[in-house]
Design an enzyme around this catalytic site. Sequence first.
Site, mmCIF file in Angstrom:
data_model
loop_
_atom_site.group_PDB
_atom_site.id
_atom_site.type_symbol
_atom_site.label_atom_id
_atom_site.label_comp_id
_atom_site.label_asym_id
_atom_site.label_seq_id
_atom_site.Cartn_x
_atom_site.Cartn_y
_atom_site.Cartn_z
ATOM 1 N N CYS A 83 30.052 -15.039 -2.344
ATOM 2 C CA CYS A 83 30.004 -16.043 -1.278
ATOM 3 C C CYS A 83 28.790 -15.896 -0.371
ATOM 4 C CB CYS A 83 31.287 -15.992 -0.447
ATOM 5 S SG CYS A 83 32.785 -16.250 -1.424
ATOM 6 N N HIS A 129 29.616 -19.359 5.924
ATOM 7 C CA HIS A 129 30.361 -19.546 4.680
ATOM 8 C C HIS A 129 31.739 -20.105 5.012
ATOM 9 C CE1 HIS A 129 32.641 -18.882 1.120
ATOM 10 N NE2 HIS A 129 33.256 -17.810 1.583
ATOM 11 N N ASN A 147 37.110 -23.430 -0.202
ATOM 12 C CA ASN A 147 36.115 -22.365 -0.237
ATOM 13 C C ASN A 147 35.341 -22.502 -1.544
ATOM 14 O OD1 ASN A 147 34.774 -19.920 -0.670
ATOM 15 N ND2 ASN A 147 36.388 -18.678 0.227
#
Length: 338
Positions: free
Chosen positions: A123, A263, A294
């Site tokens: 990520c 993020h 996500n």
Amino acid sequence: MTGVLRAPAPVGGARILGVGAYRPSRVVDNHELAPAIDSSDEWIRRRSGIATRRFAAPDETLVEMAAAASLKALAHAGVPPESVDAVILATMSHLEQSPPAAPRLAHRIGAAGAGAVDVGAACAGFCHALALADGLVRSGHGRHVVVVGAERMSDIVDPTDRGTAFLFGDGAGAVVVGPADTPGIGPVVWGADGSASAAIAHSSPWTALRRSGHASDRAAWPTLRMDGPAVFRWAVATVPQIGRRALAAAGVDAEELSAFIPHQANVRIVEAAAKSLSLPAHVAVARDVTDAGNTSAASVPLAMDRLLSEGAVEPGGLALLVGFGAGLSYAGQVVVLP
């Protein structure tokens, strides 16, 4: 006798010239996922803030999504594909050990002869890749670099796993980095804590799939697993620290920011980080996670594209980017928005 190597001439700075995004067409709401994890729309929203996410169709491959986002970014930047010197693709869901995805991406967008490499920092991958592109351009080793975050997280998440099934989505975001008279990408602040690597990890290694003996002795398809509470505690403590360090490295105060683009792990982490940073009311805080889920390495460029396309921020403003995730790895920098 010692030889003298010739080095390319450095330039004054590098900046993001264009941004592009690709979101799969299929929208998946919480009601579709909830039965498999014995949950509900209300529980998922309360835990993550996520209402919907996108899942890629079979023809929406990782490379195709990355190519679509890259071509949009190139068009936005006004840079022809043949002028691209390097392609850096951040991903954690590319399922082939070899070949890497970036060379195919470069071919797909018409960047013939460009250097092409995958970056595996989960990520935090996009912010790592952006720092590498900044260094390439500023040092004179490349004039235009395409930086992409692309994920098909639906390929590596167990739909019955209560800890991850509702969190992740698919998509791709890209930027084009090119030369500038003054720096448009601030110094990167990055690091990793390998002692906590088990907090976000696959359930088993790929080698487990080739054990000898009966099929019952072989491991199931490896899928992503996460210690949610531990990751949440780490993130709410770490993200503000990274943000403050990135601001200091760039010589920027929070009041000068136009946007905060972390993020998109979940809304709770985003809001906790924004509060801890004491961001002024005028700073737009990216919350793309609400309907994108996500998207791992794709989340920062997807959120950046959304803020710009919806007019939530003006081109030329300053944005604080922070990526964090499996590793545990993190990276952040302040950038001038294209």
